[in-house]
Enzyme design. Structure first.
Site, PDB file in Angstrom:
ATOM      1  N   HIS A  78      -6.065  -5.819  -1.411  1.00 34.37           N
ATOM      2  CA  HIS A  78      -6.679  -5.681  -0.149  1.00 34.37           C
ATOM      3  C   HIS A  78      -6.603  -7.126   0.575  1.00 34.37           C
ATOM      4  O   HIS A  78      -6.971  -7.293   1.573  1.00 34.37           O
ATOM      5  CB  HIS A  78      -8.224  -4.982  -0.085  1.00 34.37           C
ATOM      6  N   ARG A 124       0.808  -1.269   0.038  1.00 31.90           N
ATOM      7  CA  ARG A 124       0.066   0.095  -0.076  1.00 31.90           C
ATOM      8  C   ARG A 124       0.948   1.442  -0.211  1.00 31.90           C
ATOM      9  O   ARG A 124       0.462   2.409  -0.473  1.00 31.90           O
ATOM     10  CB  ARG A 124      -1.127  -0.084   1.346  1.00 31.90           C
TER      11      ARG A 124
END
Length: 899
Positions: free
Chosen positions: A765, A634
C-alpha cells in the site's frame, strides 16, 4: 553378562565392546579389552576382531599400536587395509598412508571405494598432486570410477593440491551429485580464494533442487564474509532459519562472523543476543568483528568482561581478538589487564597469543613493554620478529630494527615479504637509505622474494627521502610492475620536499593519468608550484581541483555473480545487487515450495525475450504514467486471491454474466489497457506462447522495481483461466474494513499465506491511491458512533476530512502521503503513527508479531533490505496460489477474451 556367568567371551562380543569404547571415547577401557583378548587368545587372532582393534587405535590417534595389530594379522581383508590407510590419513601421516596403499596393491588386494577415498585424502594431506593423479587413474580403471564417495574425495584432493580446474571438470563429469559432492567443491573454492565461484556454485545447488546442509551453509557464509556484501549473508540467514539449523552452534558462529566481516555489527549483535547460551565460538566471532571497527571498542571490552563474569571458558583465540582490539584503539590499560589474565590463566607457549601481545604494546606506543613481552616468549616465529621490527620503525629506532633483523637471521628464522616491508619503512623513517637499499636488493637476490608494489613504493620513498631523486625515478621506470599511485605519490611528495620541479611535474603527469579524480595529488603539485613562486601555475592547478571535485561519483557496489562457469564483476546500484542476491532466496524457496509446472526461465526456449519485452514496455509506461504502478500491483493481488493466479481479473463481461472487473473491489483498478499493450507486443514476438497470468506476475514485479523497490526472479509457466464471475471477487478479496485477524483467518491462511505474508503484502500500500469511500466510515461513523475511529491519529483526521466529504465516491487519496509513487517502508511509519487508511491495516498493530514487524520497518533509516526480501518472497508465494499449468486452461490470444 557372559563374563559374569563364567562363559568364554567370543570374538563378536569383544568387537561389540570395542565399538562401545569407540562410540563413548573410552580409550583406557578399550585397551583393557585388548589386553583380555591377548590373554585369552591361544589360536590365531580373529580377522574381524583384529580389524576392529585397528579401527579402535586409529580412531584414538595411536597409529603405532594400530600398525602393530595390523602387522600381526596373518590374513587381511580389504576392510583391514582400508582401516589402516584411513588411520594414517586421518592422523596426519599421509606418507605412511600412501606407502601402505602401494603395498596393498602390490599384495593383490583390491581397494574399495573407501580405500580410494582415504588414499585421495592422504594425497591431499601430503600436497602431492602427482600421487593424486595416480590414485585418480587407479580409481578410473576400477569399478569405482563413478562412485560419488570416490569422486568427492578426488575432487577434494585436486582442490587441496591447487588443481581447481581439474576439480571443476571432475564435478561437471559426475553423473549424480549428492550434498557431499557439492560441499566438497564449495568448500574447496572458498579455501582456494575463489569466493565468487563458491557463491555461484551455491546458487546452482539451489537451482538443482539440492537442499544444503550445515556444512554447505558454513562454507557459503565464509565466502559471503570475504566478498563483504551483507545482503548475501541475509540470504544464508534465511536458509538457516527455514532449514532448522538455528540450534547448530557452529553455523550461528559462522553467521555472526559473516555479518561482522560485512561490517553489519548490529545484525551480528542481534543474533548473538538471541542465543540462549552463547558459547566460545559465537563470542569470539562477535569480538573479532568488533576489532574491525574502532567505534565498537567499548562494546567488545564490555562483552569480554561479561563473558569473564559468567565464568565461560576463554581460549587463546578470543584473547588474541581482544588484544587486537586494544592495539587498534591503542588501549594499553585494558591490554595490560588482559596480559595479567594471561599470566594467571593461560598456559605458556601460545605463539599466536604472544604475537598479539607484542603487537598490542607496540601499537599502543609502549615499546619497552613490547620488547619485554617479546623477550619472554619461549618460542618465536617470523611474525614475532616482524611485529617488533615494525614497532622499532614506528618509534623512530631504525638502528634497533636493523639489529633485530640481524638477530632474527642468526636465530635461523627466514624473513618474509612483510618483514622486508617493515624493515624498509624503518630505514626510510630514520635516514638509513643505503642500508635500506641493501635489504631491498638482498630480498630478491638472497631470499628469492619478488617485490610487490608496496616494496617498490617503500624503496622509492626511501631513496626520495634521502634526496636521491634521480635513483628513485630510475627505480620507478625499471620496475616490472606498472607504477601505481602509491609509487608516484611518494615520488611527487619527495620532489616537493626537495624542490625538484622537473621530476615533480613528470611524476604528477603520470599520477594524474592513473588517478585523475584525486584532489590530493593536485594539491601537492599546487603547493610545490607555490613554494617555487610559480603563482600562475599554482592557481591553474587549484582551478583543476575545483573542477575535479564538482562532480559526484556514481554510487554502486562491487559484487560477484556466477554466469555459468564464469565469474564476472559488476559495479551496480545497491538494489540491483540486491535483486541478484534475492534471486538466490527465491531459488531456495522454490526448491521447497514451487508448484509443478512453474519454473524460473520457463520461456527461455519458446520466447527467450519475453521478460525483456515486458520490462521495456513497462519502463516506457511508468516513466509517462507513474501513478499506474499501484493499480497494476494490486491487479495481480486481486487476480490471485480470486480462484488463483489465472488472469481471470482481465476478462471482460459477457451478456448475462458480469466478470470480476464489475465487482465493487475492482472498480478502482486501472491499467487493463497496459496489460493489453504488453500482450500485443508478446504476440508479435511469440504468438500463443506467453499467458496473461504470467504477464500480470511480471508486470507486478517490474512496477515495483521501477518505483525503486526490489527485483526478483518470477517463476513462470501459468496458464489462463476461462471463468470470471463478479461475485467471486466479492467473496474472496479481503475487505479494507475487516480487522486484520479476521482477514488473516478468512482470506490468507486458507490460501497458504501466513501472518508474515499478510503484513508484508499489505506493505504494498506504499504505492498508489484509494477512493474516499473505502475508509469514509472511519472518518464519520465508526462502528455506528457518528464519530471518527479513535485509533486514527487525531491530527490526521481533519486533513482526511478536508479531502473526503460524506458520501464522496470519486476523490482519490494517497495511501502513503508524500511517497505514494515510491516503493519503500514509509507506509509502515504511517501505520505506526495511526495514519493507515484502512481498518485492515491499522489493526495489524494489535497483534504482537505484526506490530513488531511494522515497528521494525518503520525504524529503518537506510536501505530496507529485510522488507524488500520479505516482499519478494511473499509475492512469489502469492503468485503460486492455485495456478493452472501443463494442459490446464489455455493461452489467451487477447487477455480480455477467452479463445
Amino acid at each position: 553378562m557372559a563374563l559374569l556367568m563364567g562363559a568364554k567371551p567370543t570374538a563378536p562380543f569383544y568387537s561389540s565392546l570395542l565399538q562401545c569404547c569407540i562410540s563413548s571415547g573410552a580409550f583406557r577401557q578399550g585397551k583393557s579389552v585388548h589386553g583380555r583378548v591377548a590373554a585369552a587368545s591361544a589360536s590365531p587372532p580373529d580377522l574381524h576382531l583384529s580389524t576392529k582393534l585397528v579401527i579402535f587405535y586409529a580412531r584414538f590417534g595411536d597409529v603405532v599400536a594400530a600398525r602393530k595389530v595390523f602387522d600381526g594379522m596373518p590374513h587381511r581383508s580389504v576392510v583391514s587395509w582400508t582401516a589402516m590407510v584411513s588411520g594414517y590419513a586421518r592422523n596426519g601421516r599421509p606418507r605412511e598412508a600412501l606407502e601402505l596403499f602401494a603395498l596393498m596393491r602390490a599384495s593383490g588386494a583390491r581397494p574399495n571405494q573407501f580405500t580410494y577415498g582415504s588414499a585421495a585424502s592422504a594425497c591431499a594431506g601430503a600436497g602431492c598432486a602427482r600421487s593424486g593423479e595416480q590414485v585418480h587413474a587407479c580409481a578410473a580403471k576400477g569399478r569405482f570410477a563413478g562412485d560419488m564417495f570416490v569422486q568427492s574425495a578426488l575432487m577434494d584432493m585436486h582442490l587441496r593440491c591447487g588443481s581447481v580446474e581439474d576439480a571443476r571438470q571432475l564435478f561437471a563429469e559426475m553423473g549424480k551429485k549428492d550434498v557431499v559432492s557439492w560441499n566438497a567443491l564449495i568448500r574447496g573454492f572458498v579455501e582456494r580464494g575463489h569466493d565468487g565461484d563458491a557463491l555461484g556454485l551455491f546458487s546452482s545447488m539451489l537451482k538443482e533442487a539440492m537442499i544444503p546442509d550445515h556444512y554447505t551453509l558454513g562454507s557459503a557464509l565464509k565466502a559471503c564474509g570475504i566478498v563483504g556484501v551483507a545482503v548475501n549473508v541475509e540470504l544464508i540467514h534465511s536458509c538457516i532459519i527455514k532449514l532448522g539449523y538455528w540450534d547448530e552452534k557452529v553455523v550461528i558462529g559462522s553467521l555472526i562472523n559473516s555479518y561482522a566481516k560485512c561490517r553489519s555489527m548490529s545484525s551480528a549483535r542481534v543474533i548473538y543476543d538471541s542465543i540462549s547460551e552463547p558459547d566460545l565460538v559465537s563470542s569470539t566471532a562477535l569480538i573479532s568483528g568488533y576489532t574491525m571497527d574502532r567505534n565498537y571498542s567499548e562494546d567488545a571490552m564490555e562483552l569480554f568482561c561479561k563473558i569473564h563474569r559468567k565464568g565461560l571458558w576463554i581460549d587463546g583465540v578470543l584473547l588474541s581478538s581482544v588484544l587486537c582490539l586494544c592495539a587498534s584503539v591503542a588501549s594499553a590499560r585494558f591490554g595490560t589487564q588482559i596480559h595479567a589474565y594471561m599470566c594467571k590463566k593461560q598456559p605458556m607457549g601460545d605463539i599466536a597469543l604472544d604475537n598479539a601481545l607484542v603487537d598490542m604494546y607496540a601499537k599502543a606506543g609502549e615499546f619497552s613493554d613490547a620488547k619485554r613481552a617479546f623477550d619472554e616468549m619461549p618460542y618465536r616465529n617470523v611474525i614475532s620478529w616482524t611485529s617488533l621490527i615494525t614497532a622499532c620503525g614506528r618509534n623512530g629506532s631504525g638502528e634497533d630494527a636493523v639489529t633485530l633483523f640481524n638477530r632474527m637471521v642468526e636465530d635461523g628464522v627466514r624473513p618474509n615479504d612483510v618483514t622486508f616491508l617493515s624493515l624498509l619503512s624503518a630505514c626510510g623513517h630514520c635516514g638509513l637509505t643505503n642500508k635500506g637499499m641493501e635489504y631491498f636488493t638482498s630480498m630478491m637476490s638472497r631470499y628469492g622474494i619478488d617485490p610487490r608494489a608496496e616494496h617498490y613504493s617503500s624503496a622509492i620513498d626511501l631513496l626520495a627521502r634521502g634526496g636521491q631523486l634521480e635513483d628513485a625515478w630510475k627505480l620507478v621506470q625499471k620496475t616490472n610492475l606498472k607504477p601505481n599511485s602509491s609509487m608516484l605519490g611518494a615520488m611527487l611528495g619527495a620532489c616537493k620536499l626537495h624542490g625538484n620541479m622537473l621530476l615533480g611535474e613528470t611524476a604528477a603527469k603520470n599520477l594524474f593519468s592513473i588517478d585523475p579524480g584525486s584532489s590530493v595529488n593536485y594539491a601537492v603539485l599546487a603547493n610545490m608550484y607555490a613554494e617555487c613562486s610559480l603563482w600562475e601555475d599554482a592557481q591553474r592547478t587549484r582551478e583543476v581541483i575545483d573542477e575535479t571535485t564538482d562532480g559526484k561519483e556514481v554510487e554502486g557496489n562491487s559484487f560477484i555473480i556466477g554466469s555459468g562457469s564464469t565469474v564476472v564483476m559488476h559495479n551496480m546500484p545497491y538494489r540491483l545487487l540486491f535483486g541478484f542476491v534475492l534471486s538466490l532466496v527465491l531459488q531456495f524457496s522454490l526448491v521447497l515450495s514451487n508448484p509443478p509446472g512453474l519454473n524460473i526461465g520457463f520461456y527461455q526456449y519458446t520466447c527467450p525475450k519475453a521478460e525483456v519485452i515486458v520490462r521495456d514496455e513497462m519502463t516506457k509506461i511508468i516513466s509517462r504514467v507513474p501513478s499506474l504502478a499501484g493499480p497494476l500491483l494490486r491487479m495481480h493481488f486481486h487476480d490471485c486471491f480470486v480462484n488463483g493466479c489465472d488472469g481471470s481479473i482481465l476478462l471482460d463481461s459477457t451478456p448475462g454474466s458480469p466478470s470480476e472487473k464489475e465487482s465493487i473491489p475492482n472498480l478502482s483498478l486501472r491499467g487493463f489497457g497496459t496489460i493489453d499493450r504488453v500482450k500485443a507486443k508478446l504476440e508479435q514476438a511469440c504468438p500463443g506462447v506467453v499467458s496473461c497470468a504470467d504477464i500480470l506476475a511480471l508486470v507486478a514485479r517490474d512496477v515495483v522495481f521501477l518505483t525503486k523497490g526490489p527485483h526478483w526472479e518470477v517463476p513462470t509457466g501459468r496458464r489462463d483461466g476461462t471463468r470470471s464471475v463478479k461475485d467471486d471477487a466479492v467473496n474472496n478479496l479481503p475487505p479494507p474494513f475487516f480487522d486484520a485477524t479476521r482477514n488473516l483467518y478468512q482470506f490468507f491462511i486458507p490460501k497458504g499465506l501466513d501472518a508474515k505474508d499478510q503484513v508484508v503484502l499489505l506493505g504494498g500500500h506504499t504505492l498508489g491511491t484509494s477512493h474516499c469511500s473505502s475508509f469514509a466510515s472511519r472518518l464519520y461513523n465508526f462502528s455506528g458512533t457518528m464519530m471518527a475511529d479513535p485509533t486514527l491519529d487525531k491530527y490526521y483526521v481533519p486533513r482526511l476530512k478536508s479531502k473526503c466529504q460524506p458520501g464522496d465516491k470519486t476523490t482519490l487519496v494517497e495511501m502513503d502521503p508524500g511517497s505514494f509513487r515510491t516503493f519503500d517502508t514509509s507506509y509502515y511509519r504511517h501505520i505506526a503513527r495511526g495514519r493507515a487508511l484502512f481498518t485492515s491495516d491499522e489493526t495489524l498493530m494489535l497483534d504482537p508479531f505484526t506490530r513488531g514487524y511494522i515497528l521494525r520497518q518503520a525504524g529503518v533509516a537506510g536501505y530496507p533490505a529485510e522488507f524488500f526480501a520479505d516482499f519478494a518472497v511473499s509475492m512469489v508465494k502469492m503468485g503460486n496460489m492455485q495456478v493452472l499449468t501443463g494442459a490446464q486452461g489455455e493461452i489467451r490470444k487477447h487477455c480480455a477474451f477467452v479463445n
